[in-house]
Design a protein around this motif. Sequence first.
Motif, PDB file in Angstrom:
ATOM      1  N   GLU A 100       0.836  -1.206   0.000  1.00  0.00           N
ATOM      2  CA  GLU A 100       0.000   0.000   0.000  1.00  0.00           C
ATOM      3  C   GLU A 100       0.868   1.253   0.000  1.00  0.00           C
ATOM      4  O   GLU A 100       0.571   2.228  -0.694  1.00  0.00           O
ATOM      5  N   ILE A 101       1.952   1.209   0.776  1.00  0.00           N
ATOM      6  CA  ILE A 101       2.866   2.354   0.828  1.00  0.00           C
ATOM      7  C   ILE A 101       3.511   2.550  -0.539  1.00  0.00           C
ATOM      8  O   ILE A 101       3.602   3.680  -1.036  1.00  0.00           O
ATOM      9  N   ARG A 102       3.944   1.443  -1.169  1.00  0.00           N
ATOM     10  CA  ARG A 102       4.586   1.538  -2.494  1.00  0.00           C
ATOM     11  C   ARG A 102       3.659   2.189  -3.516  1.00  0.00           C
ATOM     12  O   ARG A 102       4.085   3.052  -4.288  1.00  0.00           O
ATOM     13  N   SER A 103       2.401   1.779  -3.534  1.00  0.00           N
ATOM     14  CA  SER A 103       1.476   2.356  -4.519  1.00  0.00           C
ATOM     15  C   SER A 103       1.256   3.846  -4.243  1.00  0.00           C
ATOM     16  O   SER A 103       1.175   4.642  -5.174  1.00  0.00           O
ATOM     17  N   LEU A 104       1.186   4.224  -2.977  1.00  0.00           N
ATOM     18  CA  LEU A 104       1.045   5.639  -2.629  1.00  0.00           C
ATOM     19  C   LEU A 104       2.308   6.417  -3.000  1.00  0.00           C
ATOM     20  O   LEU A 104       2.223   7.547  -3.501  1.00  0.00           O
ATOM     21  N   VAL A 105       3.481   5.811  -2.800  1.00  0.00           N
ATOM     22  CA  VAL A 105       4.748   6.450  -3.160  1.00  0.00           C
ATOM     23  C   VAL A 105       4.790   6.717  -4.661  1.00  0.00           C
ATOM     24  O   VAL A 105       5.157   7.817  -5.093  1.00  0.00           O
ATOM     25  N   VAL A 106       4.389   5.743  -5.452  1.00  0.00           N
ATOM     26  CA  VAL A 106       4.389   5.909  -6.914  1.00  0.00           C
ATOM     27  C   VAL A 106       3.454   7.049  -7.310  1.00  0.00           C
ATOM     28  O   VAL A 106       3.789   7.884  -8.163  1.00  0.00           O
TER      29      VAL A 106
END
Length: 149
Positions: A100-106
Amino acid sequence: MTLKERLNEDMKSAMKAREEGKERLSVIRLARAAIKNAEIDRGHELSDEEVLEVLAREVKQRRDAIVEYQKAERPETVAALEREIAIVLGYMPQQMTPDEIRSLVVEIIAQVAAKEAKDIGKVMGALMPKVKGRADGKLVNQIVRETLG
């Protein structure tokens, strides 16, 4: 019910549970003391959002201590700190998964048009308010560095 009210109610329950609630009671008392100290420092009663900041700081302190106790090979203390973290996390919103963090970071990288590692400040500045209290800052920073890397 506010977080502070919930902590008070849970403290009463832990006191009634005696031995079974002893560790929980200790952690709740420490959290309430940290909240009270923050209220004294800021000069006003804390809102739920500010209480979450204090609880997040309590979790961070314990996670930092775990690293040191692991280096000192003190597994019983590490286990106790992990149990304390689990108790404090019970009062915080559900933590975000690394995916979830990765998708928000992208998503944030696209918004701020970050292209390289030196843009990490722009990304973190836009990202941290969105994950506040829901993700460990160290993990978020690591994922941003990997993504911009």
